[in-house]
Motif scaffolding. Structure first.
Motif, PDB file in Angstrom:
ATOM      1  N   ALA A  87      60.637  -8.543 -14.314  1.00  0.00           N
ATOM      2  CA  ALA A  87      60.957  -7.940 -15.612  1.00  0.00           C
ATOM      3  C   ALA A  87      60.148  -6.664 -15.842  1.00  0.00           C
ATOM      4  N   ILE A  88      58.888  -6.659 -15.405  1.00  0.00           N
ATOM      5  CA  ILE A  88      58.049  -5.463 -15.525  1.00  0.00           C
ATOM      6  C   ILE A  88      58.652  -4.330 -14.695  1.00  0.00           C
ATOM      7  N   ASP A  89      59.012  -4.648 -13.442  1.00  0.00           N
ATOM      8  CA  ASP A  89      59.621  -3.645 -12.561  1.00  0.00           C
ATOM      9  C   ASP A  89      60.866  -3.039 -13.189  1.00  0.00           C
ATOM     10  N   PHE A  90      61.655  -3.892 -13.817  1.00  0.00           N
ATOM     11  CA  PHE A  90      62.955  -3.431 -14.312  1.00  0.00           C
ATOM     12  C   PHE A  90      62.846  -2.673 -15.631  1.00  0.00           C
ATOM     13  N   ASN A  91      61.934  -3.102 -16.510  1.00  0.00           N
ATOM     14  CA  ASN A  91      61.937  -2.570 -17.871  1.00  0.00           C
ATOM     15  C   ASN A  91      61.019  -1.382 -18.107  1.00  0.00           C
ATOM     16  N   TYR A  92      59.975  -1.254 -17.302  1.00  0.00           N
ATOM     17  CA  TYR A  92      59.100  -0.093 -17.478  1.00  0.00           C
ATOM     18  C   TYR A  92      59.603   1.036 -16.588  1.00  0.00           C
ATOM     19  N   LYS A  93      60.340   1.935 -17.131  1.00  0.00           N
ATOM     20  CA  LYS A  93      60.881   3.071 -16.396  1.00  0.00           C
ATOM     21  C   LYS A  93      60.011   4.302 -16.640  1.00  0.00           C
ATOM     22  N   ALA A  94      59.842   5.089 -15.587  1.00  0.00           N
ATOM     23  CA  ALA A  94      58.967   6.266 -15.682  1.00  0.00           C
ATOM     24  C   ALA A  94      59.750   7.571 -15.739  1.00  0.00           C
ATOM     25  N   TYR A  95      61.029   7.509 -16.100  1.00  0.00           N
ATOM     26  CA  TYR A  95      61.843   8.719 -16.087  1.00  0.00           C
ATOM     27  C   TYR A  95      61.301   9.779 -17.062  1.00  0.00           C
ATOM     28  N   PRO A 125      51.158  18.463 -10.767  1.00  0.00           N
ATOM     29  CA  PRO A 125      52.321  17.806 -11.397  1.00  0.00           C
ATOM     30  C   PRO A 125      53.412  17.421 -10.405  1.00  0.00           C
ATOM     31  N   VAL A 126      53.668  18.267  -9.388  1.00  0.00           N
ATOM     32  CA  VAL A 126      54.738  17.952  -8.438  1.00  0.00           C
ATOM     33  C   VAL A 126      54.404  16.702  -7.631  1.00  0.00           C
ATOM     34  N   ALA A 127      53.122  16.537  -7.283  1.00  0.00           N
ATOM     35  CA  ALA A 127      52.712  15.333  -6.534  1.00  0.00           C
ATOM     36  C   ALA A 127      52.855  14.093  -7.403  1.00  0.00           C
ATOM     37  N   GLN A 128      52.474  14.222  -8.685  1.00  0.00           N
ATOM     38  CA  GLN A 128      52.606  13.092  -9.600  1.00  0.00           C
ATOM     39  C   GLN A 128      54.079  12.734  -9.803  1.00  0.00           C
ATOM     40  N   ALA A 129      54.929  13.753  -9.895  1.00  0.00           N
ATOM     41  CA  ALA A 129      56.361  13.502 -10.072  1.00  0.00           C
ATOM     42  C   ALA A 129      56.945  12.772  -8.874  1.00  0.00           C
ATOM     43  N   LEU A 130      56.570  13.197  -7.657  1.00  0.00           N
ATOM     44  CA  LEU A 130      57.068  12.536  -6.448  1.00  0.00           C
ATOM     45  C   LEU A 130      56.604  11.096  -6.389  1.00  0.00           C
ATOM     46  N   THR A 131      55.347  10.850  -6.744  1.00  0.00           N
ATOM     47  CA  THR A 131      54.820   9.482  -6.759  1.00  0.00           C
ATOM     48  C   THR A 131      55.623   8.597  -7.707  1.00  0.00           C
ATOM     49  N   LEU A 132      55.944   9.129  -8.885  1.00  0.00           N
ATOM     50  CA  LEU A 132      56.719   8.362  -9.862  1.00  0.00           C
ATOM     51  C   LEU A 132      58.132   8.095  -9.371  1.00  0.00           C
ATOM     52  N   ILE A 133      58.741   9.084  -8.712  1.00  0.00           N
ATOM     53  CA  ILE A 133      60.092   8.895  -8.157  1.00  0.00           C
ATOM     54  C   ILE A 133      60.093   7.762  -7.136  1.00  0.00           C
ATOM     55  N   ASP A 135      57.790   5.310  -6.915  1.00  0.00           N
ATOM     56  CA  ASP A 135      57.484   4.055  -7.621  1.00  0.00           C
ATOM     57  C   ASP A 135      58.729   3.454  -8.244  1.00  0.00           C
ATOM     58  N   GLU A 136      59.523   4.299  -8.921  1.00  0.00           N
ATOM     59  CA  GLU A 136      60.742   3.802  -9.556  1.00  0.00           C
ATOM     60  C   GLU A 136      61.739   3.295  -8.522  1.00  0.00           C
ATOM     61  N   ALA A 137      61.791   3.954  -7.372  1.00  0.00           N
ATOM     62  CA  ALA A 137      62.697   3.522  -6.307  1.00  0.00           C
ATOM     63  C   ALA A 137      62.308   2.146  -5.787  1.00  0.00           C
ATOM     64  N   VAL A 138      61.018   1.918  -5.618  1.00  0.00           N
ATOM     65  CA  VAL A 138      60.549   0.613  -5.128  1.00  0.00           C
ATOM     66  C   VAL A 138      60.866  -0.480  -6.147  1.00  0.00           C
ATOM     67  N   THR A 142      65.217  -0.029  -3.862  1.00  0.00           N
ATOM     68  CA  THR A 142      65.959   1.054  -3.221  1.00  0.00           C
ATOM     69  C   THR A 142      65.665   1.104  -1.731  1.00  0.00           C
ATOM     70  N   SER A 143      66.683   1.371  -0.921  1.00  0.00           N
ATOM     71  CA  SER A 143      66.474   1.538   0.516  1.00  0.00           C
ATOM     72  C   SER A 143      66.346   3.008   0.893  1.00  0.00           C
ATOM     73  N   ASP A 144      66.996   3.912   0.126  1.00  0.00           N
ATOM     74  CA  ASP A 144      66.963   5.345   0.419  1.00  0.00           C
ATOM     75  C   ASP A 144      66.914   6.146  -0.871  1.00  0.00           C
ATOM     76  N   ILE A 145      66.122   7.221  -0.863  1.00  0.00           N
ATOM     77  CA  ILE A 145      66.105   8.185  -1.961  1.00  0.00           C
ATOM     78  C   ILE A 145      66.749   9.470  -1.453  1.00  0.00           C
ATOM     79  N   HIS A 146      67.705   9.996  -2.209  1.00  0.00           N
ATOM     80  CA  HIS A 146      68.377  11.247  -1.845  1.00  0.00           C
ATOM     81  C   HIS A 146      68.003  12.333  -2.850  1.00  0.00           C
TER      82      HIS A 146
END
Length: 509
Positions: A87-95, A125-133, A135-138, A142-146
C-alpha cells in the motif's frame, strides 16, 4: 493538542487494504519515510483521530510518534506487513516531487562535458529527478523505463506486466541532462550524441538492489533511453512458481534428469525465457555437477554456478566461449541464446558428447524450434540425436484479484475457448479496473507453455525429413499441450482472460 495514541478495540482484526484505499488527506499527514519506518499506512481522518493500518498495532513507540507527527489521536487496525508495504508503494507517488526537481533544471542545448558533469552531479536536481523516476518504477513493478523525446516534451513510460503505460511527461529541456546523467552512471561517453550506446549500473531503492541495463540511441528529436530494471530479489523463482501445469512439470523434471542432451526454450523478447532457464538451473544439483553459463548479459548471479559474460571486444562470443567451456570439464552448460549457425553447431556437438545443454532460441512455437535448428544448418539426424525437448512460452497478465468479476465475453473469445477446451462457456472472470491495478484489470503475470518431448517417433520423423505439420500432429498425438490450450486452461482456472491468451499465444490454425 493530543499527546497520546490509542488503539481501537478492533485492532486485532486485520483490514483488507485493497478494499480500503487510503484517503489523500490522511496520506498527507504521514510522510513516506515515516510510513516505511513503522510499517504503517494512514487510512482516514475521523474527527480528531487518524485511523491507520499497522503491521504491529501494539507498538507504543510507533503510535506515539504517529500521534506527534499528525497532531491527532491514532486509531490503529492490524494489517499484514506485506500488505502495508504494498500500500505504501502504491499510494505514495513522487510525481509532484519529480516536477519540483525538474523545474530547477536549467541545462539546455549542447554544453561542454565538464559543465554537464557539474549540472548532473549526485546532488543536482536532475540526479534527484532520475532517482525518483527509478523509485516510482520499482514501486509500480516496472520491467522497463522508456524516456522518449518528442517535439514538445520528454515522454516517460513504464512497462508494467508486459504492457507499456503512459506515466507522465517532462519539459523537453530535461531530456539532455537526464540522458547525460544516465550516461555518467552507466560509464558511457556523454559527448557522443550520435552513435548507439549501452551500459549498466546498480541502485538501491526501498531495500531492493536493482541492476539497470541501459540502451541509448538518437531519434529525430534527441536521444531516447530504455532502462531495463532487474530486481535481484525476484531472480530465485522455482519451477513451481512459473505456472507449469502438473503434467508439463512432470515431463520437464524428467528431461532435466537426463545426463546429456539439449533442452531449448523459445519465445519472443520479454516472454520469460531467461527466468525459465534460471529456474531450471536452480533445480539441478550444484554440488555434484559443474554448471557453467555463458550469457549476454549476465542478468542475475547465483551461488554455485560459474557465469561468464560475453565480451565481443575481447573476442569472447557465444561460439568461442562455448568452445572454451568444453575444456573446463562441465556437466551442465547454459548458452544465453543460439543466434547463429556456429553456436548452434557447437551446442549440438556439446549435447552429443556428454553434456546437458540449456539454451534459448527465437521461434514461434515448440515445433518451430526444430525447424529453426535445421535452418541454421544443423543436420536432421544430429537434431534428432541431441534434442531432448523444447519449451515454447509466453507471458499473460493475471486478473486483478481486487476488481475481478464475472461478465459476458465477446463471441470470438467464447469460440476460441470452446475450440481448445471442448466446452461451451459464455461468462468469464475479468478485472473491471481499480486503483490497485491502475485501471487495467490485471496485476502480475503468469506463463503459458507448450512443452515438446522428443520421443522416438518424433526422432524417426525428423530423420525422414518430416514437415512441420507432421511433427506437430505427432507431438499433439503424444499429449503435447499447445500454447493456446495451456492458456485457455489458465482461463478455466480464473488466472487470466481469453483476450490475454488470444493476444499472446501463437496459433497455426
Amino acid at each position: 493538542m493530543p499527546t497520546q495514541a490509542e488503539k481501537s478495540p478492533g485492532a486485532e482484526k486485520r483490514v483488507n487494504l485493497r478494499a480500503t484505499p487510503p484517503e489523500p488527506d490522511a496520506l498527507q499527514l504521514i510522510t513516506e519515510a515515516t510510513a516505511r519506518k513503522y510499517t504503517v499506512i494512514p487510512l482516514v481522518i475521523n474527527g480528531d483521530a487518524l485511523r491507520v493500518a499497522m503491521a504491529n498495532p501494539s507498538d507504543i513507540f510507533a503510535l506515539e510518534a504517529l500521534a506527534s507527527k499528525s497532531q491527532l489521536r491514532i486509531e490503529a487496525v492490524a494489517a499484514s506487513a506485506e500488505d502495508v508495504l504494498e500500500a505504501i508503494d502504491f499510494n505514495y507517488k513522487a510525481y509532484d516531487e519529480i516536477e519540483k526537481q525538474v523545474s530547477n533544471i536549467t541545462l539546455q542545448g549542447q554544453k561542454q562535458e565538464e559543465q554537464i558533469r557539474l549540472e548532473t552531479a549526485t546532488d543536482a536536481p536532475v540526479a534527484q529527478a532520475l532517482t525518483l523516476i527509478i523509485d516510482e518504477a520499482v514501486k509500480a513493478r516496472t520491467s522497463d523505463i522508456h524516456l522518449q523525446p518528442e517535439e514538445d516534451r520528454l515522454r516517460v513510460r513504464y512497462r508494467i506486466d508486459g504492457a507499456l503505460q503512459e506515466m507522465f511527461s517532462l519539459p523537453l529541456k530535461t531530456a539532455v541532462p537526464l540522458i547525460s546523467r544516465i550516461k555518467i552512471l552507466a560509464n558511457m561517453n556523454i559527448a557522443d550524441h550520435h552513435r548507439p550506446q549501452d551500459g549498466q549500473f546498480s541502485v538501491k531503492t526501498n531495500g531492493h538492489l536493482i541492476d539497470i541495463r541501459v540502451a541509448i540511441i538518437a531519434n529525430v528529436h534527441g536521444e531516447m533511453a530504455t532502462l531495463r530494471l532487474l530486481d535481484k530479489s525476484r531472480a530465485t523463482l522455482s519451477m513451481t512458481d512459473l505456472g507449469f501445469l502438473p503434467e508439463s512439470m512432470e515431463k520437464l523434471n524428467k528431461m532435466l534428469k537426463m545426463p546429456y542432451g539439449m533442452i531449448l526454450v523459445s519465445g519472443p523478447t520479454g516472454a520469460g525465457k531467461t527466468t525459465t532457464l534460471y529456474a531450471a538451473l536452480n533445480s539441478l544439483d550444484k554440488v555434484k555437477r559443474n554448471i557453467i553459463t555463458i550469457e549476454d548479459p549476465v542478468e542475475y548471479r547465483f551461488k554455485g554456478i560459474n557465469q561468464i559474460q560475453v565480451n565481443s571486444r575481447a573476442g569472447l562470443t557465444f561460439a568461442s566461449g562455448l568452445r572454451s567451456i568444453l575444456r573446463l570439464d562441465p556437466n551442465v552448460i547454459l548458452v544465453g541464446e543460439i543466434r547463429d549457425a556456429e553456436t548452434a553447431s557447437i551446442a549440438v556437438q556439446s549435447a552429443l558428447t556428454g553434456h546437458l545443454v540449456l539454451s534459448s532460441i527465437h521461434a514461434n512455437d515448440a515445433v518451430g524450434v526444430v525447424v529453426r535448428l535445421l535452418d541454421l544448418g544443423v543436420e536432421p539426424f544430429l537434431v534428432s540425436s541431441a534434442l531432448i525437448g523444447v519449451i515454447a512460452q509466453r507471458m499473460t497478465r493475471r486478473i486483478c484479484s481486487n476488481c475481478s468479476r464475472i461478465i459476458d465475453a465477446p463471441v470470438t473469445e467464447q469460440i476460441a475457448y470452446a475450440r481448445e477446451i471442448g466446452e461451451e462457456r459464455a461468462k468469464f472472470l475479468y478485472g473491471a479496473g481499480c486503483k490497485n491495478c491502475s485501471g487495467t484489470g490485471y496485476r502480475g503475470r503468469s506463463g503459458i507453455f507448450e512443452l515438446l518431448h522428443v520421443s522416438e517417433e518424433i526422432r524417426a520423423l525428423l530423420t525422414k525429413g518430416a514437415t512441420t505439420a507432421q511433427l506437430r500432429t505427432q507431438a499433439i498425438k503424444e499429449g503435447m499441450t499447445t500454447l493456446m490450450k495451456d492458456g485457455m486452461l489458465k482461463v478455466k482456472a480464473d488466472i487470466t482472460t481469453p483476450s490475454e491468451v488470444l493476444r499472446n499465444a501463437y496459433s497455426v490454425e
